[in-house]
Design an enzyme around this catalytic site. Structure first.
Site, PDB file in Angstrom:
ATOM      1  N   TYR A 311       0.844  -1.190   0.000  1.00  6.05           N
ATOM      2  CA  TYR A 311       0.000   0.000   0.000  1.00  6.05           C
ATOM      3  C   TYR A 311       0.880   1.240   0.000  1.00  6.05           C
ATOM      4  O   TYR A 311       2.003   1.240   0.501  1.00  6.05           O
ATOM      5  CB  TYR A 311      -0.994   0.003   1.166  1.00  6.05           C
ATOM      6  CG  TYR A 311      -0.402   0.104   2.550  1.00  6.05           C
ATOM      7  CD1 TYR A 311      -0.153   1.333   3.151  1.00  6.05           C
ATOM      8  CD2 TYR A 311      -0.121  -1.051   3.299  1.00  6.05           C
ATOM      9  CE1 TYR A 311       0.372   1.430   4.426  1.00  6.05           C
ATOM     10  CE2 TYR A 311       0.400  -0.967   4.576  1.00  6.05           C
ATOM     11  CZ  TYR A 311       0.639   0.267   5.140  1.00  6.05           C
ATOM     12  OH  TYR A 311       1.146   0.349   6.410  1.00  6.05           O
ATOM     13  N   ASN A 325       8.423   3.691  14.559  1.00  2.00           N
ATOM     14  CA  ASN A 325       8.390   2.499  13.705  1.00  2.00           C
ATOM     15  C   ASN A 325       7.106   2.436  12.887  1.00  2.00           C
ATOM     16  O   ASN A 325       6.780   1.392  12.312  1.00  2.00           O
ATOM     17  CB  ASN A 325       8.544   1.225  14.540  1.00  2.00           C
ATOM     18  CG  ASN A 325       7.337   0.981  15.430  1.00  2.00           C
ATOM     19  OD1 ASN A 325       6.412   1.788  15.489  1.00  2.00           O
ATOM     20  ND2 ASN A 325       7.337  -0.126  16.150  1.00  2.00           N
ATOM     21  N   GLY A 326       6.372   3.545  12.846  1.00  4.16           N
ATOM     22  CA  GLY A 326       5.146   3.595  12.049  1.00  4.16           C
ATOM     23  C   GLY A 326       3.874   3.384  12.834  1.00  4.16           C
ATOM     24  O   GLY A 326       2.792   3.276  12.239  1.00  4.16           O
ATOM     25  N   HIS A 330      -5.041   6.473  14.897  1.00  2.00           N
ATOM     26  CA  HIS A 330      -5.642   7.330  13.859  1.00  2.00           C
ATOM     27  C   HIS A 330      -7.018   6.808  13.470  1.00  2.00           C
ATOM     28  O   HIS A 330      -7.418   5.677  13.797  1.00  2.00           O
ATOM     29  CB  HIS A 330      -4.735   7.402  12.626  1.00  2.00           C
ATOM     30  CG  HIS A 330      -4.522   6.106  11.918  1.00  2.00           C
ATOM     31  ND1 HIS A 330      -5.463   5.528  11.076  1.00  2.00           N
ATOM     32  CD2 HIS A 330      -3.466   5.254  11.912  1.00  2.00           C
ATOM     33  CE1 HIS A 330      -4.996   4.408  10.569  1.00  2.00           C
ATOM     34  NE2 HIS A 330      -3.781   4.206  11.078  1.00  2.00           N
ATOM     35  N   CYS A 348      -0.944  -0.023  13.575  1.00  2.54           N
ATOM     36  CA  CYS A 348      -1.547   1.143  14.221  1.00  2.54           C
ATOM     37  C   CYS A 348      -2.776   0.740  15.028  1.00  2.54           C
ATOM     38  O   CYS A 348      -3.317  -0.351  14.863  1.00  2.54           O
ATOM     39  CB  CYS A 348      -1.960   2.176  13.177  1.00  2.54           C
ATOM     40  SG  CYS A 348      -0.556   2.883  12.275  1.00  2.54           S
ATOM     41  N   ASN A 350      -6.443   1.547  15.142  1.00  2.00           N
ATOM     42  CA  ASN A 350      -7.493   2.172  14.330  1.00  2.00           C
ATOM     43  C   ASN A 350      -8.695   2.513  15.189  1.00  2.00           C
ATOM     44  O   ASN A 350      -9.185   1.667  15.959  1.00  2.00           O
ATOM     45  CB  ASN A 350      -7.953   1.222  13.228  1.00  2.00           C
ATOM     46  CG  ASN A 350      -6.936   1.035  12.117  1.00  2.00           C
ATOM     47  OD1 ASN A 350      -7.173   0.280  11.181  1.00  2.00           O
ATOM     48  ND2 ASN A 350      -5.797   1.702  12.200  1.00  2.00           N
TER      49      ASN A 350
END
Length: 400
Positions: A311, A325-326, A330, A348, A350
């Protein structure tokens, strides 16, 4: 015959009286008496009986004349004993006078500004001793010439407010080998008694964190006296760094990857409990790491890419970064059906866009985010703010 004996007796008595008077006089004329003949009690006298001369001025240069490789941030002064400084200047090679201050009693002159690297400074002046005579003040010294000057940056700034998990980070642009000297040059002052310590997380980064989360409202002052401090291998600090900031309210995020919830605790009270979807448990490359993260930044929108997982430029709303590290918290509409039920993200947390907006508005850089339930642990490979991954003993072991 009787008259003659009478006259002899009278003469003998008169002689005895004179001797007695002389004896009394002798008792009052010694060096410990109070009579005028002694010059007063305790007066200094020479072997000849005269008052001892007063001493001349004794001048001390710090650093000593001829000293080399002096730190330009070291204390520099002239001190006079048995006298006072009459006039004094310290000049650089261009003849410019260095700012300094004379003590009220006139016995000490101290430099009042940092000196330059690799320069020779010269003293010129006079001091007057207690003997009334003037003595010259002369000499020179040379400051060190660094093999390289190293810059440092801070993660905190003046007038800012941070969350209760915020570490103080100083990052150097070259490796530091004399970590002990650097640590001695660093001072953290707090308005509330706070136990904390410095730890070296790499050769270029030193962090300070409290033993436990900061007390809300704490005023913090950081002074990093790096200019003139040896960093090792002939390197020295390029300039000092300072910051004065405040710790805000307490807000702690608690995320559990197994219950799929994200809870907000503010000032000790739960204020929100959101359904969430975390990183896919079956893929180590996608798992959300367990451990105490720290909010690092906030972005109303953020473009995310990961070629490994095919992606690119996926724009998400209300993104709060919690590691390098990302990992973010969010909003993400497509995963709403899974939020509160299953973990499907790429690492993440979500939330629904609406819940993410509410959380985003309340978040502050430095807020702790405590993640539990996953198989991976937060560590050095995850970026700058993994300070709370260490126990206190482990943290102290990283001191210089």
């Amino acid at each position: 015959m009787g008259a003659t004996r009478s006259r002899l007796l009278s003469k003998a008595l008169l002689t005895a009286g004179i001797v007695a008077v002389l004896g009394l006089t002798a008792c009052t004329s010694g060096g410990d008496g109070d009579g005028a003949a002694t010059g007063g009690k305790g007066a200094a006298t020479s072997p000849s009986g005269q008052a001892a001369p007063k001493p001349p001025a004794k001048i001390t240069l710090d650093p000593a004349s001829g000293a080399a490789d002096v730190s330009p941030a070291a204390p520099v002064k002239v001190t006079v004993a048995d006298g006072r400084i009459e006039a004094l200047t310290l000049t650089n090679p261009a003849g410019k006078q260095v700012t300094g201050a004379l003590s009220p009693d006139g016995t000490t002159w101290t430099v009042g500004e940092p000196l330059g690297y690799g320069k020779t400074y010269t003293w010129t002046g006079t001091a007057k001793g207690t003997d009334g005579k003037s003595a010259p003040i002369t000499g020179s010294f040379t400051t060190v010439t660094p093999a390289r000057q190293i810059n440092a940056s801070l993660n905190v700034g003046d007038g800012k407010t941070y969350g209760v998990g915020m570490p103080i980070a100083i990052t150097f642009d070259r490796d530091v080998t004399d970590k002990a000297s650097v640590t001695k040059a660093l001072t953290v002052t707090t308005s509330v008694p706070t136990e904390g310590a410095w730890a070296w997380l790499s050769n270029r980064q030193v962090h300070w964190r409290p033993k436990t989360y900061w007390a809300p409202g704490t005023q913090v002052s950081l002074v990093a006296k790096l200019y003139g401090t040896p960093l090792g291998d002939g390197k020295y600090g390029a300039e000092d760094r300072t910051a004065n900031f405040t710790i805000g309210r307490s807000q702690i995020v608690q995320g559990n990857t197994q219950t799929h919830r994200l809870v907000i605790i503010r000032d000790g009270q739960q204020v929100a409990d959101y359904p969430a979807s975390y990183g896919l448990d079956s893929d180590p490359g996608r798992v959300t790491n367990s451990g105490t993260h720290v909010v690092m930044s906030k972005h109303e929108t953020y473009s995310m890419s990961n070629p490994k997982y095919h992606y690119e430029n996926v724009v998400v709303p209300w993104a709060v970064r919690i590691s390098n590290n990302g990992e973010f918290i969010h909003g993400y509409g497509p995963s709403v059906p899974e939020q509160g039920r299953r973990n499907v993200s790429h690492g993440c947390a979500n939330l629904s866009p609406a819940n993410a907006k509410v959380y985003f508005d309340s978040a502050m850089v430095g807020d702790p985010v405590e993640i539990t339930g996953s198989t991976n642990q937060l560590g050095p490979e995850d970026g700058d703010y993994y300070d709370w991954a260490f126990t206190w003993d482990q943290w102290l072991a990283k001191a210089a």
